[in-house]
Design a protein around this motif. Structure first.
Motif, PDB file in Angstrom:
ATOM      1  N   ALA A  18       9.484  -8.200   0.094  1.00 54.16           N
ATOM      2  CA  ALA A  18       8.455  -7.165   0.053  1.00 54.16           C
ATOM      3  C   ALA A  18       9.063  -5.770   0.223  1.00 54.16           C
ATOM      4  O   ALA A  18       8.608  -4.816  -0.418  1.00 54.16           O
ATOM      5  N   ILE A  19      10.088  -5.648   1.047  1.00 54.54           N
ATOM      6  CA  ILE A  19      10.771  -4.363   1.219  1.00 54.54           C
ATOM      7  C   ILE A  19      11.454  -3.971  -0.090  1.00 54.54           C
ATOM      8  O   ILE A  19      11.334  -2.832  -0.553  1.00 54.54           O
ATOM      9  N   VAL A  20      12.165  -4.913  -0.706  1.00 53.44           N
ATOM     10  CA  VAL A  20      12.834  -4.649  -1.984  1.00 53.44           C
ATOM     11  C   VAL A  20      11.799  -4.220  -3.026  1.00 53.44           C
ATOM     12  O   VAL A  20      11.986  -3.229  -3.740  1.00 53.44           O
ATOM     13  N   ASP A  21      10.694  -4.950  -3.108  1.00 50.40           N
ATOM     14  CA  ASP A  21       9.650  -4.618  -4.078  1.00 50.40           C
ATOM     15  C   ASP A  21       9.050  -3.245  -3.803  1.00 50.40           C
ATOM     16  O   ASP A  21       8.838  -2.459  -4.730  1.00 50.40           O
ATOM     17  N   SER A  22       8.800  -2.931  -2.557  1.00 47.15           N
ATOM     18  CA  SER A  22       8.190  -1.653  -2.208  1.00 47.15           C
ATOM     19  C   SER A  22       9.100  -0.493  -2.593  1.00 47.15           C
ATOM     20  O   SER A  22       8.640   0.484  -3.195  1.00 47.15           O
ATOM     21  N   TYR A  23      10.376  -0.573  -2.262  1.00 48.30           N
ATOM     22  CA  TYR A  23      11.304   0.493  -2.644  1.00 48.30           C
ATOM     23  C   TYR A  23      11.429   0.589  -4.165  1.00 48.30           C
ATOM     24  O   TYR A  23      11.590   1.682  -4.712  1.00 48.30           O
ATOM     25  N   SER A  24      11.353  -0.535  -4.866  1.00 49.29           N
ATOM     26  CA  SER A  24      11.503  -0.495  -6.323  1.00 49.29           C
ATOM     27  C   SER A  24      10.308   0.155  -7.010  1.00 49.29           C
ATOM     28  O   SER A  24      10.411   0.603  -8.144  1.00 49.29           O
ATOM     29  N   ARG A  25       9.163   0.233  -6.332  1.00 53.36           N
ATOM     30  CA  ARG A  25       7.957   0.814  -6.923  1.00 53.36           C
ATOM     31  C   ARG A  25       7.823   2.312  -6.674  1.00 53.36           C
ATOM     32  O   ARG A  25       6.959   2.951  -7.274  1.00 53.36           O
TER      33      ARG A  25
ATOM     34  N   SER B 135       0.806  -1.219   0.000  1.00 54.53           N
ATOM     35  CA  SER B 135       0.000   0.000   0.000  1.00 54.53           C
ATOM     36  C   SER B 135       0.842   1.273   0.000  1.00 54.53           C
ATOM     37  O   SER B 135       0.291   2.365  -0.077  1.00 54.53           O
ATOM     38  N   CYS B 136       2.156   1.148   0.064  1.00 55.24           N
ATOM     39  CA  CYS B 136       3.043   2.319   0.088  1.00 55.24           C
ATOM     40  C   CYS B 136       3.297   2.820  -1.328  1.00 55.24           C
ATOM     41  O   CYS B 136       3.718   2.064  -2.195  1.00 55.24           O
ATOM     42  N   TYR B 137       3.044   4.111  -1.538  1.00 54.44           N
ATOM     43  CA  TYR B 137       3.242   4.701  -2.862  1.00 54.44           C
ATOM     44  C   TYR B 137       4.287   5.802  -2.869  1.00 54.44           C
ATOM     45  O   TYR B 137       4.432   6.501  -3.863  1.00 54.44           O
ATOM     46  N   GLU B 138       5.005   5.972  -1.779  1.00 52.29           N
ATOM     47  CA  GLU B 138       6.070   6.965  -1.742  1.00 52.29           C
ATOM     48  C   GLU B 138       7.200   6.449  -0.862  1.00 52.29           C
ATOM     49  O   GLU B 138       6.998   5.594   0.000  1.00 52.29           O
ATOM     50  N   SER B 139       8.375   6.968  -1.117  1.00 51.06           N
ATOM     51  CA  SER B 139       9.567   6.509  -0.405  1.00 51.06           C
ATOM     52  C   SER B 139       9.444   6.722   1.100  1.00 51.06           C
ATOM     53  O   SER B 139       9.867   5.877   1.888  1.00 51.06           O
TER      54      SER B 139
ATOM     55  N   SER C 189       6.739   6.716   3.087  1.00 54.99           N
ATOM     56  CA  SER C 189       5.894   5.726   3.760  1.00 54.99           C
ATOM     57  C   SER C 189       6.552   4.348   3.754  1.00 54.99           C
ATOM     58  O   SER C 189       6.459   3.603   4.732  1.00 54.99           O
ATOM     59  N   THR C 190       7.243   4.013   2.664  1.00 56.00           N
ATOM     60  CA  THR C 190       7.978   2.748   2.641  1.00 56.00           C
ATOM     61  C   THR C 190       9.042   2.743   3.725  1.00 56.00           C
ATOM     62  O   THR C 190       9.221   1.757   4.432  1.00 56.00           O
ATOM     63  N   GLY C 191       9.731   3.860   3.894  1.00 53.68           N
ATOM     64  CA  GLY C 191      10.757   3.977   4.924  1.00 53.68           C
ATOM     65  C   GLY C 191      10.188   3.832   6.328  1.00 53.68           C
ATOM     66  O   GLY C 191      10.799   3.202   7.199  1.00 53.68           O
ATOM     67  N   LEU C 192       9.012   4.401   6.552  1.00 59.34           N
ATOM     68  CA  LEU C 192       8.373   4.287   7.868  1.00 59.34           C
ATOM     69  C   LEU C 192       7.991   2.844   8.177  1.00 59.34           C
ATOM     70  O   LEU C 192       8.212   2.356   9.291  1.00 59.34           O
ATOM     71  N   VAL C 193       7.436   2.160   7.186  1.00 60.60           N
ATOM     72  CA  VAL C 193       7.061   0.753   7.396  1.00 60.60           C
ATOM     73  C   VAL C 193       8.322  -0.089   7.581  1.00 60.60           C
ATOM     74  O   VAL C 193       8.371  -0.970   8.451  1.00 60.60           O
ATOM     75  N   HIS C 194       9.356   0.202   6.800  1.00 63.72           N
ATOM     76  CA  HIS C 194      10.628  -0.518   6.929  1.00 63.72           C
ATOM     77  C   HIS C 194      11.193  -0.340   8.337  1.00 63.72           C
ATOM     78  O   HIS C 194      11.660  -1.300   8.959  1.00 63.72           O
ATOM     79  N   ALA C 195      11.118   0.865   8.868  1.00 58.60           N
ATOM     80  CA  ALA C 195      11.599   1.122  10.230  1.00 58.60           C
ATOM     81  C   ALA C 195      10.789   0.312  11.256  1.00 58.60           C
ATOM     82  O   ALA C 195      11.360  -0.244  12.202  1.00 58.60           O
ATOM     83  N   GLN C 196       9.487   0.235  11.060  1.00 60.58           N
ATOM     84  CA  GLN C 196       8.642  -0.537  11.981  1.00 60.58           C
ATOM     85  C   GLN C 196       8.960  -2.023  11.889  1.00 60.58           C
ATOM     86  O   GLN C 196       8.965  -2.734  12.896  1.00 60.58           O
ATOM     87  N   ILE C 197       9.237  -2.492  10.680  1.00 57.17           N
ATOM     88  CA  ILE C 197       9.615  -3.896  10.490  1.00 57.17           C
ATOM     89  C   ILE C 197      10.899  -4.197  11.249  1.00 57.17           C
ATOM     90  O   ILE C 197      11.003  -5.207  11.949  1.00 57.17           O
ATOM     91  N   THR C 198      11.879  -3.312  11.112  1.00 60.73           N
ATOM     92  CA  THR C 198      13.154  -3.484  11.812  1.00 60.73           C
ATOM     93  C   THR C 198      12.935  -3.466  13.321  1.00 60.73           C
ATOM     94  O   THR C 198      13.449  -4.325  14.047  1.00 60.73           O
ATOM     95  N   LYS C 199      12.153  -2.510  13.800  1.00 58.04           N
ATOM     96  CA  LYS C 199      11.868  -2.389  15.229  1.00 58.04           C
ATOM     97  C   LYS C 199      11.146  -3.634  15.765  1.00 58.04           C
ATOM     98  O   LYS C 199      11.398  -4.069  16.876  1.00 58.04           O
ATOM     99  N   SER C 200      10.279  -4.204  14.950  1.00 59.07           N
ATOM    100  CA  SER C 200       9.509  -5.376  15.365  1.00 59.07           C
ATOM    101  C   SER C 200      10.288  -6.681  15.259  1.00 59.07           C
ATOM    102  O   SER C 200       9.830  -7.716  15.728  1.00 59.07           O
ATOM    103  N   GLY C 201      11.446  -6.646  14.588  1.00 63.46           N
ATOM    104  CA  GLY C 201      12.284  -7.835  14.475  1.00 63.46           C
ATOM    105  C   GLY C 201      11.932  -8.775  13.331  1.00 63.46           C
ATOM    106  O   GLY C 201      12.361  -9.922  13.321  1.00 63.46           O
ATOM    107  N   PHE C 202      11.192  -8.291  12.346  1.00 60.79           N
ATOM    108  CA  PHE C 202      10.778  -9.151  11.235  1.00 60.79           C
ATOM    109  C   PHE C 202      11.609  -8.943   9.966  1.00 60.79           C
ATOM    110  O   PHE C 202      11.288  -9.504   8.922  1.00 60.79           O
ATOM    111  N   GLU C 203      12.662  -8.163  10.045  1.00 59.70           N
ATOM    112  CA  GLU C 203      13.443  -7.836   8.851  1.00 59.70           C
ATOM    113  C   GLU C 203      14.191  -9.037   8.268  1.00 59.70           C
ATOM    114  O   GLU C 203      14.508  -9.046   7.089  1.00 59.70           O
TER     115      GLU C 203
END
Length: 102
Positions: A49-56, A21-25, A27-41
């Motif tokens: 999914a992170i690679v795909d999101s940044y590529s879009r 659902s992220c359409y800008e860098s 928001s992708t960065g914010l979700v990526h930060a939450q993923i890292t904080k949550s330990g799911f990276e």
């Protein structure tokens, strides 16, 4: 999900959908930060999914490549995601060079 303690917390199955659902860098960065904080990276499905999101997102290929290079495990899906990202912005040379690694 994070604001309400009654609901279950996000997991490695939810984050790929959120990233779609992220359409800008930003928001992708914010979700990526939450993923890292949550330990799911470190989950391969989340990494892809992170690679795909940044590529879009506009201007996201630098972040895309950085996340891809930092992956502990690269597979056909992650290489295909990188090829798609480069092809999406018309960078045929890099798309072809990644395709050769596949």
């Amino acid at each position: 999900m994070l604001r309400f303690p009654i609901t279950p917390h996000p997991n490695h199955f939810i984050f790929p959908h959120v990233l779609k659902s992220c359409y800008e860098s930003h928001s992708t960065g914010l979700v990526h930060a939450q993923i890292t904080k949550s330990g799911f990276e470190q989950y391969p499905i989340v990494q892809t999914a992170i690679v795909d999101s940044y590529s879009r997102v506009l201007g996201g290929l630098r972040c895309t490549r950085k996340v891809f290079d930092e992956r502990s495990e690269k597979n056909v899906v992650s290489f295909t995601t990188m090829v798609s990202g480069y092809a999406r912005v018309g960078d045929v040379d890099n798309a072809l060079s990644f395709q050769k690694h596949d």
